[in-house]
Design a protein around this motif. Structure first.
Motif, PDB file in Angstrom:
ATOM      1  N   ASP A 240       1.711  -3.710   4.146  1.00 55.55           N
ATOM      2  CA  ASP A 240       1.536  -2.303   4.472  1.00 55.55           C
ATOM      3  C   ASP A 240       2.735  -1.502   3.969  1.00 55.55           C
ATOM      4  O   ASP A 240       3.683  -2.056   3.402  1.00 55.55           O
ATOM      5  CB  ASP A 240       1.308  -2.109   5.974  1.00 55.55           C
ATOM      6  CG  ASP A 240       2.527  -2.486   6.820  1.00 55.55           C
ATOM      7  OD1 ASP A 240       3.592  -2.820   6.254  1.00 55.55           O
ATOM      8  OD2 ASP A 240       2.413  -2.452   8.056  1.00 55.55           O
TER       9      ASP A 240
ATOM     10  N   GLN B 261       1.673   5.240   0.632  1.00 55.46           N
ATOM     11  CA  GLN B 261       1.229   6.296   1.531  1.00 55.46           C
ATOM     12  C   GLN B 261       0.653   7.479   0.746  1.00 55.46           C
ATOM     13  O   GLN B 261      -0.256   8.161   1.219  1.00 55.46           O
ATOM     14  CB  GLN B 261       2.397   6.767   2.399  1.00 55.46           C
ATOM     15  CG  GLN B 261       2.885   5.697   3.375  1.00 55.46           C
ATOM     16  CD  GLN B 261       4.101   6.132   4.162  1.00 55.46           C
ATOM     17  OE1 GLN B 261       5.036   6.705   3.619  1.00 55.46           O
ATOM     18  NE2 GLN B 261       4.086   5.871   5.461  1.00 55.46           N
TER      19      GLN B 261
ATOM     20  N   LEU C 131       0.848  -1.185   0.000  1.00 56.96           N
ATOM     21  CA  LEU C 131       0.000   0.000   0.000  1.00 56.96           C
ATOM     22  C   LEU C 131       0.887   1.240   0.000  1.00 56.96           C
ATOM     23  O   LEU C 131       1.822   1.336   0.792  1.00 56.96           O
ATOM     24  CB  LEU C 131      -0.900   0.000   1.233  1.00 56.96           C
ATOM     25  CG  LEU C 131      -1.901  -1.142   1.349  1.00 56.96           C
ATOM     26  CD1 LEU C 131      -2.661  -1.037   2.670  1.00 56.96           C
ATOM     27  CD2 LEU C 131      -2.861  -1.140   0.176  1.00 56.96           C
TER      28      LEU C 131
ATOM     29  N   PRO D 223     -13.930   0.508  -1.692  1.00 52.68           N
ATOM     30  CA  PRO D 223     -13.051   0.741  -0.551  1.00 52.68           C
ATOM     31  C   PRO D 223     -11.949  -0.313  -0.536  1.00 52.68           C
ATOM     32  O   PRO D 223     -12.093  -1.405  -1.107  1.00 52.68           O
ATOM     33  CB  PRO D 223     -13.989   0.591   0.651  1.00 52.68           C
ATOM     34  CG  PRO D 223     -15.037  -0.354   0.176  1.00 52.68           C
ATOM     35  CD  PRO D 223     -15.239  -0.028  -1.291  1.00 52.68           C
ATOM     36  N   LEU D 224     -10.858   0.008   0.106  1.00 52.37           N
ATOM     37  CA  LEU D 224      -9.748  -0.943   0.180  1.00 52.37           C
ATOM     38  C   LEU D 224     -10.198  -2.263   0.792  1.00 52.37           C
ATOM     39  O   LEU D 224      -9.741  -3.333   0.380  1.00 52.37           O
ATOM     40  CB  LEU D 224      -8.616  -0.331   1.006  1.00 52.37           C
ATOM     41  CG  LEU D 224      -7.384  -1.207   1.215  1.00 52.37           C
ATOM     42  CD1 LEU D 224      -6.734  -1.570  -0.108  1.00 52.37           C
ATOM     43  CD2 LEU D 224      -6.385  -0.510   2.143  1.00 52.37           C
TER      44      LEU D 224
ATOM     45  N   ASP E 197      -7.986  10.419  -1.792  1.00 57.80           N
ATOM     46  CA  ASP E 197      -8.017  11.016  -0.455  1.00 57.80           C
ATOM     47  C   ASP E 197      -9.214  10.548   0.373  1.00 57.80           C
ATOM     48  O   ASP E 197      -9.330  10.905   1.549  1.00 57.80           O
ATOM     49  CB  ASP E 197      -7.992  12.545  -0.550  1.00 57.80           C
ATOM     50  CG  ASP E 197      -9.160  13.106  -1.348  1.00 57.80           C
ATOM     51  OD1 ASP E 197      -9.884  12.324  -1.990  1.00 57.80           O
ATOM     52  OD2 ASP E 197      -9.341  14.338  -1.338  1.00 57.80           O
ATOM     53  N   ARG E 198     -10.098   9.736  -0.227  1.00 57.66           N
ATOM     54  CA  ARG E 198     -11.205   9.132   0.522  1.00 57.66           C
ATOM     55  C   ARG E 198     -10.911   7.679   0.876  1.00 57.66           C
ATOM     56  O   ARG E 198     -11.802   6.948   1.296  1.00 57.66           O
ATOM     57  CB  ARG E 198     -12.490   9.195  -0.318  1.00 57.66           C
ATOM     58  CG  ARG E 198     -12.986  10.603  -0.625  1.00 57.66           C
ATOM     59  CD  ARG E 198     -14.126  10.515  -1.608  1.00 57.66           C
ATOM     60  NE  ARG E 198     -14.660  11.823  -1.962  1.00 57.66           N
ATOM     61  CZ  ARG E 198     -15.299  12.092  -3.107  1.00 57.66           C
ATOM     62  NH1 ARG E 198     -15.467  11.116  -3.991  1.00 57.66           N
ATOM     63  NH2 ARG E 198     -15.759  13.291  -3.354  1.00 57.66           N
ATOM     64  N   ASP E 199      -9.666   7.259   0.652  1.00 61.12           N
ATOM     65  CA  ASP E 199      -9.249   5.877   0.880  1.00 61.12           C
ATOM     66  C   ASP E 199     -10.008   4.889   0.012  1.00 61.12           C
ATOM     67  O   ASP E 199     -10.259   3.740   0.407  1.00 61.12           O
ATOM     68  CB  ASP E 199      -9.373   5.496   2.356  1.00 61.12           C
ATOM     69  CG  ASP E 199      -8.253   6.082   3.195  1.00 61.12           C
ATOM     70  OD1 ASP E 199      -7.209   6.450   2.605  1.00 61.12           O
ATOM     71  OD2 ASP E 199      -8.412   6.182   4.417  1.00 61.12           O
ATOM     72  N   GLN E 200     -10.353   5.330  -1.206  1.00 58.39           N
ATOM     73  CA  GLN E 200     -10.964   4.440  -2.192  1.00 58.39           C
ATOM     74  C   GLN E 200      -9.884   3.984  -3.167  1.00 58.39           C
ATOM     75  O   GLN E 200      -9.031   4.773  -3.588  1.00 58.39           O
ATOM     76  CB  GLN E 200     -12.080   5.177  -2.948  1.00 58.39           C
ATOM     77  CG  GLN E 200     -13.235   5.572  -2.042  1.00 58.39           C
ATOM     78  CD  GLN E 200     -14.126   6.633  -2.661  1.00 58.39           C
ATOM     79  OE1 GLN E 200     -13.704   7.401  -3.517  1.00 58.39           O
ATOM     80  NE2 GLN E 200     -15.365   6.693  -2.199  1.00 58.39           N
TER      81      GLN E 200
ATOM     82  N   ARG F 272      -1.558   9.672  -1.619  1.00 60.66           N
ATOM     83  CA  ARG F 272      -2.952   9.622  -2.049  1.00 60.66           C
ATOM     84  C   ARG F 272      -3.120  10.417  -3.339  1.00 60.66           C
ATOM     85  O   ARG F 272      -2.595  11.527  -3.464  1.00 60.66           O
ATOM     86  CB  ARG F 272      -3.879  10.195  -0.973  1.00 60.66           C
ATOM     87  CG  ARG F 272      -3.932   9.345   0.304  1.00 60.66           C
ATOM     88  CD  ARG F 272      -4.545   7.981   0.014  1.00 60.66           C
ATOM     89  NE  ARG F 272      -4.710   7.167   1.205  1.00 60.66           N
ATOM     90  CZ  ARG F 272      -3.829   6.248   1.600  1.00 60.66           C
ATOM     91  NH1 ARG F 272      -2.715   6.049   0.900  1.00 60.66           N
ATOM     92  NH2 ARG F 272      -4.048   5.532   2.683  1.00 60.66           N
TER      93      ARG F 272
ATOM     94  N   LEU G 272      -4.554   4.827  -3.525  1.00 60.19           N
ATOM     95  CA  LEU G 272      -5.909   5.214  -3.138  1.00 60.19           C
ATOM     96  C   LEU G 272      -6.065   6.713  -3.325  1.00 60.19           C
ATOM     97  O   LEU G 272      -5.075   7.451  -3.436  1.00 60.19           O
ATOM     98  CB  LEU G 272      -6.183   4.837  -1.683  1.00 60.19           C
ATOM     99  CG  LEU G 272      -6.281   3.345  -1.331  1.00 60.19           C
ATOM    100  CD1 LEU G 272      -4.905   2.722  -1.192  1.00 60.19           C
ATOM    101  CD2 LEU G 272      -7.056   3.157  -0.042  1.00 60.19           C
TER     102      LEU G 272
END
Length: 279
Positions: A243, A123, A121, A216-217, A163-166, A125, A161
């Motif tokens: 991560d 960091q 993932l 979503p993730l 900024d909405r963690d999508q 966005r 992703l």
């Protein structure tokens, strides 16, 4: 339209593509002079030019480029800019676009087709900008910063992703997950690059588009199988997601029948093999 390629591709300091990222590019897999997904690449280039507000190269002019390729597999990179002119950010009217191209030898990574890859993932966005969403424009600093986050060669890609963690895409590939009997890929109406292999798989009915609110993730991580793909590398099954610190495993997946079927559909479009074992 002016153009230059391979040995004579000198870029002027005044070129707006160099100065501002004011342009587009395509990377096309070419086999023995035959470009793969050529119609999709030309369509994306033309759509991008129209959205940026200048004329794309004529299709006949573009069609002559792949014939210049060396024998075997290579990648044709096409860079289209608005050209020079204008005052500051104000673009010239009319624009005089320039097109540059280059062939690079290429060898795919069959071990990633067969055994799958580990991803992480990121960091960073992605910013949401609908005016540029889907385009393969020249301003790729977000991707550069994301790719700068890791140096471990055991990690094949980073997931991005908004900024909405999508979930949106990977740093250089599109992605998909299997759920409810079909493959899903995120919509790209606010950010991300609409890959040509992605477009072809959607058009052929192999991929469905998930709304951003449905991506979503957690949906990706809980899916029974996941993958990455683009028009040069083909399809890589994902077997593990870490991560950002590479200390925690967020998800693990088998390489199952659903992945191999989609891989077969994708590789048929690129002339790549698809008869790999299921682990």
């Amino acid at each position: 339209m002016t153009g230059s390629g391979d040995t004579d591709a000198t870029v002027a300091l005044t070129d707006r593509g160099f100065a501002y990222g004011d342009g587009l590019f395509e990377t096309v897999l070419v086999r023995d002079g035959v470009p793969l997904l050529w119609d999709e690449h030309c369509a994306r280039l033309a759509q991008g030019a129209h959205r940026l507000g200048f004329e794309p190269p004529a299709k006949g002019w573009l069609d002559a480029l792949p014939a210049k390729a060396p024998r075997g597999k290579c990648v044709l990179k096409i860079v289209l800019t608005r050209g020079s002119g204008g005052r500051g950010y104000r673009p010239p009217l009319p624009a005089e676009p320039r097109c540059y191209w280059q062939f690079t030898s290429f060898t795919p990574m069959p071990e990633r087709w067969e055994r799958g890859v580990s991803v992480r993932l990121c960091q960073l966005r992605l910013a949401r900008q609908p005016a540029l969403a889907g385009l393969k424009h020249l301003n790729r600093l977000e991707n550069v910063l994301a790719r700068q986050e890791w140096q471990d060669d055991a990690i094949a890609e980073g997931l991005l992703l908004n900024d909405r963690d999508q979930l949106v895409e990977a740093t250089a590939m599109n992605l998909a997950w299997f759920d409810q009997g079909q493959w899903w890929t995120p919509e790209l109406i606010e950010c991300g690059v609409e890959g040509t292999l992605r477009r072809a798989l959607i058009d052929q009915g192999h991929l469905s588009i998930a709304r951003a609110s449905d991506a979503p993730l957690s949906r990706f991580l809980n899916a029974p199988s996941t993958c990455l793909f683009n028009s040069v590398q083909g399809l890589w099954p994902i077997v593990r997601c870490l991560d950002a610190q590479h200390q925690h495993v967020h998800g693990q997946w088998p390489i199952d029948d659903s992945v191999r079927r989609l891989q077969g559909d994708a590789h048929a479009l690129l002339g790549y093999p698809s008869n790999f074992p299921i682990f």
